[in-house]
Design a protein around this motif. Structure first.
Motif, PDB file in Angstrom:
ATOM      1  N   SER A   1       8.652  17.885  34.598  1.00 32.82           N
ATOM      2  CA  SER A   1       8.898  17.789  35.968  1.00 32.82           C
ATOM      3  C   SER A   1       7.537  17.048  36.185  1.00 32.82           C
ATOM      4  N   MET A   2       7.439  16.194  37.378  1.00 29.82           N
ATOM      5  CA  MET A   2       6.142  15.463  37.646  1.00 29.82           C
ATOM      6  C   MET A   2       6.316  15.516  39.116  1.00 29.82           C
ATOM      7  N   SER A   3       5.140  14.717  39.757  1.00 31.87           N
ATOM      8  CA  SER A   3       5.101  14.402  40.997  1.00 31.87           C
ATOM      9  C   SER A   3       4.588  13.014  41.115  1.00 31.87           C
ATOM     10  N   VAL A   4       4.985  12.330  42.352  1.00 30.71           N
ATOM     11  CA  VAL A   4       4.410  11.014  42.336  1.00 30.71           C
ATOM     12  C   VAL A   4       4.074  10.718  43.919  1.00 30.71           C
ATOM     13  N   HIS A   5       2.898   9.753  44.149  1.00 31.38           N
ATOM     14  CA  HIS A   5       2.537   9.599  45.587  1.00 31.38           C
ATOM     15  C   HIS A   5       3.534   8.834  46.339  1.00 31.38           C
ATOM     16  N   ASP A   6       3.388   8.880  47.708  1.00 34.52           N
ATOM     17  CA  ASP A   6       4.485   8.135  48.297  1.00 34.52           C
ATOM     18  C   ASP A   6       4.416   6.711  48.205  1.00 34.52           C
ATOM     19  N   LYS A   7       3.221   6.056  48.151  1.00 40.74           N
ATOM     20  CA  LYS A   7       3.118   4.551  47.794  1.00 40.74           C
ATOM     21  C   LYS A   7       3.767   4.423  46.544  1.00 40.74           C
ATOM     22  N   PHE A   8       3.755   4.812  45.586  1.00 36.24           N
ATOM     23  CA  PHE A   8       4.340   4.461  44.204  1.00 36.24           C
ATOM     24  C   PHE A   8       6.108   4.837  44.448  1.00 36.24           C
ATOM     25  N   ALA A   9       6.072   5.815  45.088  1.00 32.58           N
ATOM     26  CA  ALA A   9       7.726   6.060  45.310  1.00 32.58           C
ATOM     27  C   ALA A   9       8.259   4.937  45.984  1.00 32.58           C
ATOM     28  N   LYS A  10       7.729   4.483  47.377  1.00 32.33           N
ATOM     29  CA  LYS A  10       8.197   3.457  48.075  1.00 32.33           C
ATOM     30  C   LYS A  10       8.394   2.113  47.186  1.00 32.33           C
ATOM     31  N   ASP A  11       7.506   1.808  46.502  1.00 30.62           N
ATOM     32  CA  ASP A  11       7.357   0.521  45.659  1.00 30.62           C
ATOM     33  C   ASP A  11       8.442   0.443  44.756  1.00 30.62           C
ATOM     34  N   HIS A  12       8.892   1.630  44.248  1.00 31.38           N
ATOM     35  CA  HIS A  12       9.780   1.909  42.973  1.00 31.38           C
ATOM     36  C   HIS A  12      11.253   2.566  43.448  1.00 31.38           C
ATOM     37  N   GLY A  13      11.401   2.486  44.464  1.00 32.05           N
ATOM     38  CA  GLY A  13      12.612   3.160  44.814  1.00 32.05           C
ATOM     39  C   GLY A  13      12.849   4.801  44.651  1.00 32.05           C
ATOM     40  N   ILE A  14      11.811   5.366  44.363  1.00 35.64           N
ATOM     41  CA  ILE A  14      12.044   6.849  43.622  1.00 35.64           C
ATOM     42  C   ILE A  14      12.001   8.040  44.933  1.00 35.64           C
TER      43      ILE A  14
ATOM     44  N   ALA B   1       8.403  16.209  43.482  1.00 33.31           N
ATOM     45  CA  ALA B   1       7.445  16.232  44.733  1.00 33.31           C
ATOM     46  C   ALA B   1       6.921  14.844  44.900  1.00 33.31           C
ATOM     47  N   ILE B   2       6.741  14.651  46.185  1.00 34.11           N
ATOM     48  CA  ILE B   2       6.081  13.435  46.295  1.00 34.11           C
ATOM     49  C   ILE B   2       4.973  13.785  47.364  1.00 34.11           C
ATOM     50  N   THR B   3       3.873  13.280  46.897  1.00 33.18           N
ATOM     51  CA  THR B   3       2.425  13.738  47.639  1.00 33.18           C
ATOM     52  C   THR B   3       2.045  12.460  48.641  1.00 33.18           C
ATOM     53  N   SER B   4       1.444  12.940  49.527  1.00 27.28           N
ATOM     54  CA  SER B   4       0.993  11.971  50.608  1.00 27.28           C
ATOM     55  C   SER B   4      -0.368  11.148  49.770  1.00 27.28           C
ATOM     56  N   SER B   5      -0.399   9.628  50.364  1.00 27.53           N
ATOM     57  CA  SER B   5      -1.833   9.094  49.473  1.00 27.53           C
ATOM     58  C   SER B   5      -2.835   8.930  50.530  1.00 27.53           C
ATOM     59  N   ASP B   6      -2.513   9.781  51.853  1.00 27.73           N
ATOM     60  CA  ASP B   6      -3.603   9.692  52.635  1.00 27.73           C
ATOM     61  C   ASP B   6      -4.375  10.787  52.643  1.00 27.73           C
ATOM     62  N   VAL B   7      -5.165  10.903  51.553  1.00 25.19           N
ATOM     63  CA  VAL B   7      -6.026  11.755  51.178  1.00 25.19           C
ATOM     64  C   VAL B   7      -7.203  11.424  50.381  1.00 25.19           C
ATOM     65  N   VAL B   8      -8.457  11.908  50.511  1.00 26.46           N
ATOM     66  CA  VAL B   8      -9.733  11.314  49.776  1.00 26.46           C
ATOM     67  C   VAL B   8      -9.507  11.850  48.203  1.00 26.46           C
ATOM     68  N   ILE B   9      -9.596  13.336  48.134  1.00 26.05           N
ATOM     69  CA  ILE B   9      -9.537  13.859  46.875  1.00 26.05           C
ATOM     70  C   ILE B   9      -8.131  13.587  45.912  1.00 26.05           C
ATOM     71  N   ASP B  10      -8.188  13.118  44.964  1.00 27.95           N
ATOM     72  CA  ASP B  10      -7.069  13.033  43.957  1.00 27.95           C
ATOM     73  C   ASP B  10      -6.319  12.067  44.600  1.00 27.95           C
ATOM     74  N   GLN B  11      -6.700  11.163  45.258  1.00 30.23           N
ATOM     75  CA  GLN B  11      -5.883   9.881  46.160  1.00 30.23           C
ATOM     76  C   GLN B  11      -5.079   9.168  45.080  1.00 30.23           C
ATOM     77  N   GLY B  12      -3.815   8.996  45.199  1.00 25.84           N
ATOM     78  CA  GLY B  12      -3.092   8.358  44.175  1.00 25.84           C
ATOM     79  C   GLY B  12      -2.663   9.001  43.000  1.00 25.84           C
ATOM     80  N   ALA B  13      -2.987  10.351  42.799  1.00 23.82           N
ATOM     81  CA  ALA B  13      -2.867  11.155  41.594  1.00 23.82           C
ATOM     82  C   ALA B  13      -1.272  11.563  41.373  1.00 23.82           C
ATOM     83  N   MET B  14      -0.740  11.378  40.344  1.00 24.89           N
ATOM     84  CA  MET B  14       0.625  11.800  39.793  1.00 24.89           C
ATOM     85  C   MET B  14       0.426  12.975  38.872  1.00 24.89           C
ATOM     86  N   TYR B  15       0.806  14.036  39.056  1.00 24.01           N
ATOM     87  CA  TYR B  15       0.906  15.407  38.349  1.00 24.01           C
ATOM     88  C   TYR B  15       1.950  15.888  37.466  1.00 24.01           C
ATOM     89  N   THR B  16       1.589  16.353  36.337  1.00 27.14           N
ATOM     90  CA  THR B  16       2.589  17.170  35.648  1.00 27.14           C
ATOM     91  C   THR B  16       1.982  18.217  34.897  1.00 27.14           C
TER      92      THR B  16
END
Length: 860
Positions: free
Chosen positions: A614-627, A650-665
């Motif tokens: 499993s993994m997560s992506v951030h919302d901008k990435f999800a929007k750009d690639h239809g995820i 999970a889809i995380t918010s990009s509106d953060v300072v720490i770990d902005q744009g991170a995708m987790y597994t």
């Protein structure tokens, strides 16, 4: 010829009045010249080093970097089998070949566990002693390492840390910690830019740095006489039949030089940018100087016009004086610049980066650039006063000195200034309303430039109102002396505006950067308070990855509920829309990271991203690639085997300072697809204390990691302070570079006052004759200086805070949402400007007080 004689006579007759303008030119040219000489010298030093240390031909693993840098995700450099050495030796044209091992992913400590790494940012290198190193290093005492218990150190590091033969040293790597005693000290035969170098024997180096024998990081080749490096390279490449990098000495040196050159280019142009600011401020000083000199010589110029001098001749006369000033200041500035470069080299030496004056490089273009820049800027700055001098009519010979104000030009200036300031303000407004930081930054840049020019143009108009307000608040308490100081400042608004504008520019930049820096710290602190749930953060300030031994030590600490590992690597993503994204960052962590960092999610639960596959992506990435939740992404991990098919949980918010744009597994998921020997080391560790045991856990963690000084244990308070210190150090460095512009601005205040005193010699004599004491006279001049400095500070700080607030609005788009105005800094700078005014007035006030009353009254 007559014009030249007149210009020469006037220049030397008023050389004292030109002195401060010459100093401004000198300082600005010196900064430019010093920057060019310093960066050229650094480039020369590194070029010589790279040329001297490169073998004729070098063979490296395919995945090694172009520069031979050995940092990697695993903490071990790329390697190749020892069999490659045999193949290379059999190639035509190879005189000799030698296998080498080295790594920069190391920390070296002394017997007290204190780091021996350079503090200048230069690398720490540990390798095997080989014939290629023997060309550039000479053993000055002891002997080369002959077994696992011996290590040799470079002389600079030995001197700095007071190492001697027999002292114990520990080499900490991803493999473990190896201890040995100093067997020898080797001196550099070329300039060492500050690296710390340690040598082991080949087998020990392999075991310590790589964890295995029978492998090398490089093979150094010496070409047979009569053959070029390029021909030998071709023969070696043919013998190896692909799979390895083969480079000539020139190619290796060029790759290293390019890497250093990129950094040097950024530093050089940044410093030249600050020199440009100093030149800009100096322009106001020169304009003021020549404007006042022209005004004081109005009758003289009128007489010249009356006896036949043309406007063009008068104009040329003033420009020739400016040319002489530019040449004089620039010549001295070039010489001072070389001295400044040497001073910077000595300063770098104090921080551990050794630069020899033997390598001092003064390219022919450097003095040419310095001279041309200084002369051209000076002549251009004097153009308007020269043009004004050319307009003086012969009838001016019958009037008192001093040019009458041009009411029409004042109206034009006011209208133009308002238009430019309005346009700049509108640009700043558009920047604050932008939806993307990249778009807003263009509006911000335009708004800053236009508003700055607008304030410079409208400065004389603002001076009339602002000086009156400042006079009412600051000067009136000094009675008649204060009122006279106010009227003197208002006597020539154009002069006051130009003098204040010089100070305004530097202080505007200080205020802007202060607002941006404080807002960054406040925003990051706010994010830490809201999102970080862990008690302790463990990391290396120098970017060293955390070794498995250090992780084990941290986990052994008492009073902890757990330690979270955090790894970072790259992977190729194939998204549901069919696109393949190369080298995309992905973070692997333990499931507890979901509570250590409370990242906001817009869909799903972040804890589910740590489930198997499993993994997560951030919302901008999800929007750009239809995820969306449940989508599958094919992830080919770097150094991994078969690609993984991971489900988005999970889809995380990009509106953060720490770990902005991170995708987790999860680390467990990554481990299924990446071999154990290729797994990246941890970038950070997070640790949580048992309830009520925070202090004990903090002490326990520090004790557990005592043997690993490269890692810092910080609680949230420490982390905030470290963040504040990092930004503070950057700002202090910038403030230091801006200090040159502020010094030039102070010279402008001094020059304005000094020339103003000369201009008012008769007036001063009359005031002294009717009872004004020396003390009152000096106070009047000091108060005039203070109000001019406060005028410039008020404009600069107001303008800078506007720029900073707009820049923060753009940063808010990147998650830095807190605007903080550093009022203590702003207030301190404003009050400091008053002291600047007092300081600038010391010499002019002293000279005014020493005037002979009768001589002053008799002055024409």
């Amino acid at each position: 010829m007559t014009v030249m004689k007149t210009s020469m006579r006037n220049f030397f007759a008023h050389k004292g009045r030109m002195a401060l303008s010459a100093i401004a030119v000198l300082l600005s040219v010196a900064f430019v010249t010093g920057t060019l000489v310093f960066t050229d010298t650094m480039s020369t030093t590194f070029d010589k080093l790279f040329a001297a240390t490169a073998s004729d031909v070098t063979v490296s693993p395919k995945d090694a970097s172009d520069t031979g840098e050995t940092q990697s995700d695993t903490g071990k450099p790329p390697v190749m089998p020892a069999s490659v050495l045999g193949q290379v030796r059999k190639a035509d044209g190879v005189k000799s070949a030698e296998g080498t091992v080295f790594s920069t992913s190391v920390t070296v400590v002394d017997a007290d566990k204190d780091s021996l790494s350079p503090t200048s940012g230069a690398p720490t290198i540990v390798g095997n002693w080989n014939a290629n190193d023997a060309r550039t290093m000479k053993i000055s005492s002891g002997n080369a390492p002959r077994g696992p218990d011996q290590i040799m150190v470079d002389a600079d590091t030995a001197d700095k840390h007071h190492l001697k033969l027999g002292d114990e040293i520990g080499v900490i790597t991803a493999v473990g910690t190896h201890r040995a005693k100093v067997s020898g000290v080797a001196e550099f035969q070329v300039t060492n830019p500050g690296a710390a170098i340690f040598y082991l024997d080949t087998k020990t180096a392999q075991e310590t740095l790589l964890g295995e024998t029978g492998v090398y990081t490089n093979v150094n080749v010496t070409a047979a006489s009569g053959l070029s490096d390029a021909q030998v390279k071709k023969n070696v490449a043919t013998a190896l039949d692909g799979g390895y990098q083969v480079k000539t000495a020139k190619e290796v040196a060029d790759a290293n030089a390019k890497d250093v050159g990129d950094f040097m280019g950024v530093m050089k142009y940044a410093m030249l940018g600050f020199a440009g600011i100093a030149f800009l401020v100096g322009i106001f000083l020169i304009i003021n100087t020549f404007s006042m000199l022209v005004a004081q010589r109005t009758r003289e110029i009128g007489l010249m016009r009356a006896i036949g001098s043309s406007r063009r001749q008068v104009n040329r006369s003033v420009l020739v004086e400016a040319l002489l000033l530019g040449v004089f200041g620039s010549v001295l500035g070039v010489g001072a610049g070389v001295g400044l470069a040497i001073g910077l080299m000595k300063l770098m030496g104090a921080t551990g980066m050794n630069l020899s004056t033997d390598d001092l490089t003064v390219a022919w273009t450097t003095p040419v650039v310095g001279l041309l820049l200084g002369i051209v800027v000076t002549v251009l700055a004097a153009y308007l006063p020269a043009r004004r001098a050319g307009k003086v009519s012969p009838m001016a010979a019958l009037r008192d000195a001093g040019a009458p104000a041009d009411a029409k030009s004042g109206v034009v200036r006011a209208v133009l200034g308002l238009v430019l300031t309005g346009a700049g303000g509108y640009g700043l407004y558009l920047a604050s309303q932008a939806d993307k930081a990249s778009e807003g930054s263009m509006w911000l840049g335009g708004g800053v430039v236009l508003s700055l020019i607008g304030f410079v143009v409208i400065g004389p108009v603002l001076a009339s109102g602002v000086v009156r307000v400042l006079g009412a608040l600051v000067l009136r308490i000094f009675g008649p002396v204060g009122r006279m100081a106010e009227r003197n400042a208002l006597r020539n608004p154009r002069r006051t505006g130009a003098t204040g504008a010089a100070l305004m520019i530097g202080l505007a930049l200080v205020a802007c950067l202060s607002v941006v820096g404080s807002s960054m710290v406040a925003s990051a602190t706010d994010q830490l308070d809201k999102t970080v749930g862990t008690d302790f953060i463990i990391q290396s300030d120098s970017g060293q990855l955390i070794t498995p031994q250090a992780v084990k030590a941290a986990k052994s600490a008492k009073d902890l509920t757990g330690v979270t590992e955090y790894k970072w690597t790259e992977a190729d993503f194939t998204t549901p829309d069919g696109k393949t994204l190369k080298d995309t960052a992905i973070t692997a962590a333990d499931p507890s990271y979901a509570t250590d960092l409370r990242t906001e999610t817009v869909a799903g639960n972040l804890k589910d991203a740590y489930k198997p596959n499993s993994m997560s992506v951030h919302d901008k990435f999800a929007k750009d690639h239809g995820i969306k939740l449940g989508s599958t992404i094919t992830v080919a991990f770097k150094d991994g085997g078969a690609p993984a098919k991971l489900t988005v949980r999970a889809i995380t918010s990009s509106d953060v300072v720490i770990d902005q744009g991170a995708m987790y597994t999860s680390i467990d998921t990554m481990a299924k697809y990446v071999p154990a020997g290729k797994m990246p080391l941890d970038t950070l560790l997070f640790a949580s204390a048992k309830d009520g045991q925070e202090a004990a856990a903090y002490t326990s963690l520090k004790t557990a990691l005592h043997d690993y000084p490269q890692y810092k244990v910080r609680d949230q308070t420490d982390y905030k302070e470290a963040l504040k210190d990092q930004i503070g150090q950057l700002l202090n460095m910038i403030y230091g570079l801006l200090a040159l512009a502020i010094i030039v601005a102070i010279l402008g205040v001094v020059n304005t006052l000094a020339l103003s005193v000369v201009e008012r010699t008769r007036e001063i004599g009359l005031m002294r004759a009717i009872g004004l004491s020396r003390r009152q006279l000096r106070r009047m001049i000091r108060l005039e200086s203070v109000v001019i400095a406060l005028f410039g500070a008020l404009l600069g700080l107001g303008l800078g805070m506007g720029w900073g607030a707009t820049a923060q609005q753009l940063l808010a788009l990147e998650g830095l949402k807190v605007l903080e105005i550093p009022w203590p800094t702003i207030t301190g700078v404003f009050l400091g400007s008053a002291f600047v005014g007092l300081f600038a007035a010391l010499i002019p006030a002293f000279r005014a007080g020493r005037m002979n009353v009768l001589n002053a009254i008799a002055t024409e």
